[in-house]
Design an enzyme around this catalytic site. Structure first.
Site, PDB file in Angstrom:
ATOM      1  N   LYS A  98      -0.466  11.490   5.595  1.00 30.55           N
ATOM      2  CA  LYS A  98      -0.233  10.388   6.533  1.00 30.55           C
ATOM      3  C   LYS A  98       0.434   9.209   5.815  1.00 30.55           C
ATOM      4  CE  LYS A  98      -3.460   7.528   6.951  1.00 30.55           C
ATOM      5  NZ  LYS A  98      -3.887   6.178   6.596  1.00 30.55           N
TER       6      LYS A  98
ATOM      7  N   LYS B  72       0.845  -1.206   0.000  1.00 27.52           N
ATOM      8  CA  LYS B  72       0.000   0.000   0.000  1.00 27.52           C
ATOM      9  C   LYS B  72       0.885   1.263   0.000  1.00 27.52           C
ATOM     10  CE  LYS B  72      -3.567   2.747   0.633  1.00 27.52           C
ATOM     11  NZ  LYS B  72      -4.641   2.988  -0.311  1.00 27.52           N
TER      12      LYS B  72
END
Ligand code: NAD
Length: 305
Positions: free
Chosen positions: A246, A178
Site C-alpha cells: 500500500k 513518510k
C-alpha cells in the site's frame, strides 16, 4: 489534559490510545471491532480515562481533539465523512483539532485538511514510523504536515505517543516524508536480501559478511535490527508486506503528482507486489528475501550448473 476521540484501535492505534489515557487524557475510542475497544477500556483502568463509544459520532461528539489511525486513504475519507456529519449536527462541538496518524496519500491528506477547514477543524497529517514496538513504548517518530500553530497545539498528543516529531511542511508534507521513508526502507530490504543471496550462493559465510557490512558504510538500522532474523528466515511481522505494498502505491502516486521519475522505487514496488502475489502479504517486509530467492531458483547453486 484533553478529551480525545480516537478512531481506529488496531495494531498501532490501540497502544497509542492507551498511552494517551496513561498520560492523563480522556480517550473515547471507536473501532469496527469490539475486541479493539475492549483493549482500550482495559488500558484506561478503573478510573475510566479510556472509554469505548458505539459509533464514530459518539466518540467525537464531545472531543476537543480528534485522532484517527486507520489502514488507508478510503477508510480515512469514510471516517472523515462521519466526523463531518457528527460535527455539523452538534453545532457547539468543542473539537478544533484533527490529527490523522494513518499512512495515506498526500493528496487525500490535503483534501481532508481543506474539507476540515470548511467546518472549523484544524487538520494535521501525522504519519508515524517505529512499528508496533514504538507504539507500545510511546517512542514513535512522527512526521507532521500542517500549520505551525496547530502543530504546537498538538504537542501534548505527540509527546504521549512519540519520541521525535517535527513539522515538515504544509498539509500533505508529512505523508510525502513518510512515502520517502518507505522507499528507503523497502529498497534497503531488497538490497540486503540480494547481499544475503549472493553470499550464501557463493559459499561465503553470510553472517560474517553481514557483520562486516553493518560496521561499514553499508551499515543501516535494518542491518542492525534484522540481519539475524533474515538469515534465520524468520518473517513474523513487524510490518506486513501488504501494508508496504500500500505504501509503495502511495509513493508512486506521489511521484506522479510531483512529476518526478523514481526508477528504483518503481522496481522495489514491483518486488513487493511479487511478494504479495506469491502469498507473503501477511509476512514481515523482510520477506522480500523470499522473492529474491525465488528469482534465483531453489537449492545451493555455488557456481555449479
Ligand atoms: P490495523 O489494520 O491493525 O488497524 C486499523 C484499525 O482501523 C482496525 O482495528 C480496523 O478495525 C479499524 N477500522 C478500519 N476502518 C474503520 C472504520 N471505518 N471505522 C472504525 N474503525 C475502522 O492497522 P495498523 O497496523 O494499526 O496500521 C494503521 C496505519 O498505521 C496504517 O496506515 C499503517 O500503514 C500505518 N503504520 C503501521 C505500522 C505497523 O507497524 N503496523 C507502522 C507505521 C505505520
Amino acid at each position: 489534559m484533553s478529551r480525545i476521540g480516537f478512531i481506529g484501535l488496531g495494531i498501532m492505534g490501540s497502544p497509542m490510545a492507551a498511552n494517551l489515557a496513561r498520560a492523563g487524557h480522556f480517550v473515547v475510542g471507536h473501532d469496527h471491532k469490539q475486541p479493539a475497544m475492549d483493549r482500550l477500556v482495559a488500558a484506561g483502568g478503573p478510573g475510566g480515562r479510556g472509554r469505548a463509544a458505539p459509533s464514530i459520532a459518539d466518540a467525537v461528539a464531545d472531543a476537543e481533539i480528534i485522532v484517527t489511525m486507520l489502514p488507508d486513504s478510503p477508510q480515512v475519507e469514510e471516517v472523515f465523512a462521519d466526523i463531518r456529519t457528527a460535527r455539523l449536527r452538534s453545532a457547539g462541538s468543542p473539537a478544533g483539532l484533527y490529527i490523522d496518524f494513518s499512512t495515506i496519500k498526500p493528496e487525500t491528506a490535503r483534501s481532508v485538511a481543506a474539507a476540515g477547514a470548511e467546518i472549523g477543524l484544524r487538520v494535521l497529517d501525522a504519519p508515524v514510523s517505529g512499528g508496533e514496538a514504538g507504539a507500545i513504548a510511546g517512542t514513535l517518530s512522527i512526521m507532521v504536515g500542517g500549520e505551525e500553530a496547530d502543530f504546537d497545539a498538538a504537542r501534548p498528543v505527540f509527546e504521549a505517543v512519540g519520541k521525535t516529531f517535527a513539522l515538515v511542511g504544509p498539509n500533505g508534507a508529512g505523508q510525502v516524508v513518510k512515502a520517502a521513508n518507505q522507499i528507503v526502507v523497502g529498497g534497503t530490504y531488497a538490497l540486503v536480501a540480494e547481499a544475503i543471496v549472493l553470499m550464501e550462493r557463493s559459499g561465503v559465510d553470510a553472517r560474517a559478511g553481514l557483520d562486516m557490512l553493518a560496521g561499514g558504510l553499508a551499515g543501516s538500522r535494518i542491518l542492525e535490527l534484522k540481519r539475524e532474523t533474515m538469515l534465520a528466515r524468520e518473517f513474523k511481522p513487524g510490518f506486513r508486506i501488504d501494508l508496504h505494498h500500500k505504501d509503495m502505491g502511495i509513493a508512486i502516486s506521489a511521484a506522479r503528482d510531483a512529476g518526478v521519475a523514481l526508477p528504483m522505487a518503481g522496481l522495489v514496488a514491483q518486488l513487493i507486489a511479487a511478494a504479495r502475489a506469491q502469498g507473503y502479504g501477511s509476512l514481515d517486509h523482510s520477506a522480500l528475501l523470499k522473492v529474491i530467492e525465488s528469482l534465483n531458483g531453489t537449492g545451493a547453486f555455488n557456481g555449479q550448473i
